[in-house]
Design a protein around this motif. Sequence first.
Motif, PDB file in Angstrom:
ATOM      1  N   ASP A  39     -19.492  -8.366  -2.990  1.00 57.69           N
ATOM      2  CA  ASP A  39     -19.405  -7.069  -2.304  1.00 57.69           C
ATOM      3  C   ASP A  39     -18.919  -7.200  -0.869  1.00 57.69           C
ATOM      4  N   THR A  47     -16.868  -6.374   2.018  1.00 60.59           N
ATOM      5  CA  THR A  47     -16.207  -5.095   2.245  1.00 60.59           C
ATOM      6  C   THR A  47     -15.404  -5.141   3.537  1.00 60.59           C
ATOM      7  N   CYS A  68     -14.855  -6.782   8.806  1.00 58.48           N
ATOM      8  CA  CYS A  68     -15.709  -6.887   7.630  1.00 58.48           C
ATOM      9  C   CYS A  68     -17.017  -6.146   7.914  1.00 58.48           C
ATOM     10  N   VAL A  69     -17.264  -5.077   7.188  1.00 55.69           N
ATOM     11  CA  VAL A  69     -18.446  -4.258   7.440  1.00 55.69           C
ATOM     12  C   VAL A  69     -19.630  -4.650   6.557  1.00 55.69           C
ATOM     13  N   ARG A  70     -19.379  -5.497   5.542  1.00 55.68           N
ATOM     14  CA  ARG A  70     -20.458  -5.997   4.697  1.00 55.68           C
ATOM     15  C   ARG A  70     -20.084  -7.362   4.155  1.00 55.68           C
ATOM     16  N   GLY A  71     -21.016  -8.313   4.207  1.00 54.84           N
ATOM     17  CA  GLY A  71     -20.744  -9.651   3.690  1.00 54.84           C
ATOM     18  C   GLY A  71     -19.865 -10.449   4.635  1.00 54.84           C
ATOM     19  N   ASP A 123     -17.297 -11.204   9.461  1.00 51.60           N
ATOM     20  CA  ASP A 123     -18.564 -10.963   8.760  1.00 51.60           C
ATOM     21  C   ASP A 123     -19.334  -9.828   9.409  1.00 51.60           C
ATOM     22  N   ASP A 124     -20.501  -9.522   8.818  1.00 52.23           N
ATOM     23  CA  ASP A 124     -21.325  -8.426   9.333  1.00 52.23           C
ATOM     24  C   ASP A 124     -22.393  -8.915  10.305  1.00 52.23           C
ATOM     25  N   ARG A 150     -19.295  -9.491  13.612  1.00 54.80           N
ATOM     26  CA  ARG A 150     -18.550  -8.230  13.561  1.00 54.80           C
ATOM     27  C   ARG A 150     -17.239  -8.279  14.343  1.00 54.80           C
TER      28      ARG A 150
END
Length: 207
Positions: free
Chosen positions: A127, A129, A76-79, A104-105, A108
């Motif tokens: 959002d 991602t 997950c690169v965002r959120g 999550d970001d 990571r």
Amino acid sequence: MKIRPLSIDGAWEINPQQHGDPRGLFMEWYRHDQLAAAVGHPLRLAQANLSVSARSVVRGIHFADVPPGQAKYVTCVRGSVIDIVVDIRVGSPTFGQWEAIRLDDVDRRALYVGEGLGHGFCALTDDATLSYLCSTTYNPTAEHAVHPLDPELAIDWPTESPQLSARDAAAPSLAEARESGLLPDYQTCRAFTAGPDAGTGPAFSGE
């Protein structure tokens, strides 16, 4: 990075080491050699996908025919999301069981989902991602789904109002998919991933 096997054979959690200073941070997100050592064969990189989801969107449970299946390396690169691995391999000692990992970001971490396993997630933020590294390219004729709200699976989705695609809402239950012969066979999956062509087979299927 640290790679930890999950309770379901064929799935691993990857925890990267993040190096930060006042400028920001750096980390190794993916290492083919360390993953291959843990999994037992290299991940063939055939396609990379990106999905963006609103809060409470549930995607899955998706899987592909084996052979060749589709292994996935997901982060997950965002959120943030709750990522779900489901053992849908007929004959597996953990058939019908699932495990949840938060991606999550912040931490990571990543998740490796081997061939023949079901995969889905629920977005915890708007959002949210996800980035996927996939072992095979997209082929809709070889891809299938099991209903994510199937009472037999009883997945504890972290939302009271899951948003599903029309395709996922119409997906069969685990029992229906098994009765119709859609589900992968455990021994076939093990033989495929242990064979000399593991991770390098022809390209089919998709997320």
